[in-house]
Design a protein around this motif. Structure first.
Motif, PDB file in Angstrom:
ATOM      1  N   MET A  82       0.835  -1.267   0.047  1.00  0.00           N
ATOM      2  CA  MET A  82      -0.013   0.072  -0.005  1.00  0.00           C
ATOM      3  C   MET A  82       0.798   1.168  -0.090  1.00  0.00           C
ATOM      4  SD  MET A  82      -2.375   1.432   3.219  1.00  0.00           S
ATOM      5  CE  MET A  82      -1.031   1.645   3.900  1.00  0.00           C
ATOM      6  N   LYS A  83       0.601   2.150  -0.853  1.00  0.00           N
ATOM      7  CA  LYS A  83       1.445   3.514  -1.024  1.00  0.00           C
ATOM      8  C   LYS A  83       0.768   4.566   0.136  1.00  0.00           C
ATOM      9  CE  LYS A  83       1.935   3.152  -5.936  1.00  0.00           C
ATOM     10  NZ  LYS A  83       0.947   3.305  -7.255  1.00  0.00           N
ATOM     11  N   LYS A  84       1.623   5.238   0.669  1.00  0.00           N
ATOM     12  CA  LYS A  84       1.075   6.171   1.439  1.00  0.00           C
ATOM     13  C   LYS A  84       1.360   7.564   0.783  1.00  0.00           C
ATOM     14  CE  LYS A  84       2.459   3.725   5.423  1.00  0.00           C
ATOM     15  NZ  LYS A  84       3.683   3.108   6.369  1.00  0.00           N
ATOM     16  N   VAL A  85       0.317   8.271   0.494  1.00  0.00           N
ATOM     17  CA  VAL A  85       0.178   9.673  -0.323  1.00  0.00           C
ATOM     18  C   VAL A  85      -0.259  10.781   0.732  1.00  0.00           C
ATOM     19  CG1 VAL A  85      -0.444  10.846  -2.445  1.00  0.00           C
ATOM     20  CG2 VAL A  85      -0.184   8.093  -2.426  1.00  0.00           C
ATOM     21  N   GLY A  86       0.810  11.759   0.554  1.00  0.00           N
ATOM     22  CA  GLY A  86       0.332  12.897   1.374  1.00  0.00           C
ATOM     23  C   GLY A  86      -0.215  13.844   0.556  1.00  0.00           C
ATOM     24  N   ILE A  87      -1.268  14.883   1.003  1.00  0.00           N
ATOM     25  CA  ILE A  87      -1.855  15.813   0.292  1.00  0.00           C
ATOM     26  C   ILE A  87      -1.827  16.958   1.024  1.00  0.00           C
ATOM     27  CG2 ILE A  87      -4.329  14.893   1.168  1.00  0.00           C
ATOM     28  CD1 ILE A  87      -5.365  15.881  -1.809  1.00  0.00           C
ATOM     29  N   THR A  88      -1.369  18.043   0.406  1.00  0.00           N
ATOM     30  CA  THR A  88      -1.180  19.438   1.072  1.00  0.00           C
ATOM     31  C   THR A  88      -1.799  20.523   0.311  1.00  0.00           C
ATOM     32  OG1 THR A  88       0.235  20.537   2.702  1.00  0.00           O
ATOM     33  CG2 THR A  88       1.369  19.933   0.543  1.00  0.00           C
ATOM     34  N   TYR A 125      -6.501  10.183   6.171  1.00  0.00           N
ATOM     35  CA  TYR A 125      -5.990  10.366   7.570  1.00  0.00           C
ATOM     36  C   TYR A 125      -6.105  12.018   7.758  1.00  0.00           C
ATOM     37  CZ  TYR A 125      -3.174  10.351  11.843  1.00  0.00           C
ATOM     38  OH  TYR A 125      -2.634  10.728  12.899  1.00  0.00           O
ATOM     39  N   PRO A 126      -6.758  12.781   8.445  1.00  0.00           N
ATOM     40  CA  PRO A 126      -6.595  14.167   8.684  1.00  0.00           C
ATOM     41  C   PRO A 126      -5.675  14.576   9.688  1.00  0.00           C
ATOM     42  CG  PRO A 126      -8.860  13.134   9.538  1.00  0.00           C
ATOM     43  CD  PRO A 126      -7.985  12.018   8.899  1.00  0.00           C
ATOM     44  N   ALA A 127      -4.520  14.752   9.423  1.00  0.00           N
ATOM     45  CA  ALA A 127      -3.535  14.749  10.206  1.00  0.00           C
ATOM     46  C   ALA A 127      -3.480  15.959  11.270  1.00  0.00           C
ATOM     47  CB  ALA A 127      -2.139  15.003   9.620  1.00  0.00           C
ATOM     48  N   PRO A 167      -5.153   0.189  -2.111  1.00  0.00           N
ATOM     49  CA  PRO A 167      -3.972   0.341  -2.947  1.00  0.00           C
ATOM     50  C   PRO A 167      -3.230   1.759  -2.464  1.00  0.00           C
ATOM     51  CG  PRO A 167      -6.001   1.232  -4.256  1.00  0.00           C
ATOM     52  CD  PRO A 167      -6.383   0.446  -2.928  1.00  0.00           C
ATOM     53  N   TYR A 168      -3.809   2.510  -1.864  1.00  0.00           N
ATOM     54  CA  TYR A 168      -3.099   3.878  -1.338  1.00  0.00           C
ATOM     55  C   TYR A 168      -4.049   4.398  -0.299  1.00  0.00           C
ATOM     56  CZ  TYR A 168      -5.474   6.904  -4.632  1.00  0.00           C
ATOM     57  OH  TYR A 168      -6.446   7.352  -5.262  1.00  0.00           O
ATOM     58  N   THR A 169      -3.362   5.072   0.458  1.00  0.00           N
ATOM     59  CA  THR A 169      -4.043   5.833   1.645  1.00  0.00           C
ATOM     60  C   THR A 169      -3.427   7.472   1.272  1.00  0.00           C
ATOM     61  OG1 THR A 169      -2.461   5.612   3.152  1.00  0.00           O
ATOM     62  CG2 THR A 169      -4.521   4.072   3.308  1.00  0.00           C
ATOM     63  N   LEU A 170      -4.440   8.413   1.897  1.00  0.00           N
ATOM     64  CA  LEU A 170      -4.042   9.774   1.736  1.00  0.00           C
ATOM     65  C   LEU A 170      -3.771  10.188   3.395  1.00  0.00           C
ATOM     66  CD1 LEU A 170      -6.661  11.453  -0.513  1.00  0.00           C
ATOM     67  CD2 LEU A 170      -4.289  10.837  -1.001  1.00  0.00           C
ATOM     68  N   LYS A 171      -2.785  11.141   3.332  1.00  0.00           N
ATOM     69  CA  LYS A 171      -2.211  11.967   4.557  1.00  0.00           C
ATOM     70  C   LYS A 171      -2.451  13.066   4.599  1.00  0.00           C
ATOM     71  CE  LYS A 171       0.732  12.487   8.272  1.00  0.00           C
ATOM     72  NZ  LYS A 171       2.357  12.199   8.950  1.00  0.00           N
ATOM     73  N   GLU A 172      -3.661  13.907   4.937  1.00  0.00           N
ATOM     74  CA  GLU A 172      -3.987  15.336   4.784  1.00  0.00           C
ATOM     75  C   GLU A 172      -3.273  16.172   5.470  1.00  0.00           C
ATOM     76  OE1 GLU A 172      -7.778  18.183   4.391  1.00  0.00           O
ATOM     77  OE2 GLU A 172      -8.088  16.140   5.087  1.00  0.00           O
ATOM     78  N   ALA A 173      -2.529  17.055   5.255  1.00  0.00           N
ATOM     79  CA  ALA A 173      -1.795  17.987   6.155  1.00  0.00           C
ATOM     80  C   ALA A 173      -1.504  19.245   5.640  1.00  0.00           C
ATOM     81  CB  ALA A 173      -0.606  17.184   6.565  1.00  0.00           C
ATOM     82  N   ALA A 174      -1.803  20.246   6.412  1.00  0.00           N
ATOM     83  CA  ALA A 174      -1.450  21.589   6.001  1.00  0.00           C
ATOM     84  C   ALA A 174       0.111  21.843   5.857  1.00  0.00           C
ATOM     85  CB  ALA A 174      -2.133  22.704   6.793  1.00  0.00           C
TER      86      ALA A 174
END
Length: 195
Positions: free
Chosen positions: A1-7, A29-31, A106-113
């Motif tokens: 599983m890929k870990k993808v950050g979103i900012t 995941y809302p960091a 397949p992947y997750t998102l980590k949402e962080a400002a």
């Protein structure tokens, strides 16, 4: 599983983009939210914060005294660094535990400002920057958060990396500036990340 950050900068529309990914079955995941939650609910983190910032950091019921802590770290870079050095590892561990629950995706998102500012992007497989102009972000934020002033939003923007810097660091960019279809961009990126 890929870990993808979103900012993205304040008002760029990170949460909206994450909602579209969630419709495609990708967990987010809302960091920033989890960081706040952990400060009031993780016994180890609470003990460390109370040790460094005093018992006043918490109310009698155990909730974080946000006003007190904000005043303690506001304008004091050393105290802010100290607080971040306590909170970020707790969030990192919480994120890893959360990822284990979603290992079938397949992947997750980590949402962080502050994904790039904190260096947490280094633990991820890829990053997405949600882009919108500063004027548009300012307008959206003031409409969304009527309690904020233009000056307070601009002060937040000053603490964040510039969009140019974020775009230079990001692996992918989603333009949420009303120039392109967000849904089409998310769908194309989802195919790429899930493949």
């Amino acid at each position: 599983m890929k870990k993808v950050g979103i900012t993205g900068g304040i008002g760029a529309g990170k949460s909206l983009i994450c909602e579209v990914f969630q419709l495609l079955g990708i967990p987010n995941y809302p960091a920033d939210f989890r960081a706040k939650w952990l400060q009031s609910n993780d016994p180890d983190l609470k003990a460390k914060i109370a040790h460094h910032f005093g018992e006043e950091a918490y109310f009698e019921n155990g909730d974080l005294n946000r006003d007190y802590l904000s005043k303690e770290v506001f304008g004091d870079d050393e105290k802010l660094k100290l607080l971040n050095s306590l909170v970020h590892p707790a969030v990192g561990e919480d994120f890893e535990n959360w990822c284990a629950l979603h290992a079938d995706k397949p992947y997750t998102l980590k949402e962080a400002a502050l994904l790039f500012e904190t260096g947490s992007y280094k633990q991820l497989d890829a990053t997405i920057n949600v882009h919108a102009s500063q004027d548009l972000r300012l307008k959206r934020t003031l409409e969304r958060d009527p309690q904020r002033t233009k000056e307070s939003v601009l002060a937040i923007m000053k603490k964040q990396f510039s969009d140019e810097k974020r775009m230079g660091l990001a692996d992918y960019v989603i333009y949420n500036d009303e120039s392109k279809s967000v849904i089409k961009q998310v769908m194309a990126l989802h195919e790429q990340l899930a493949g």
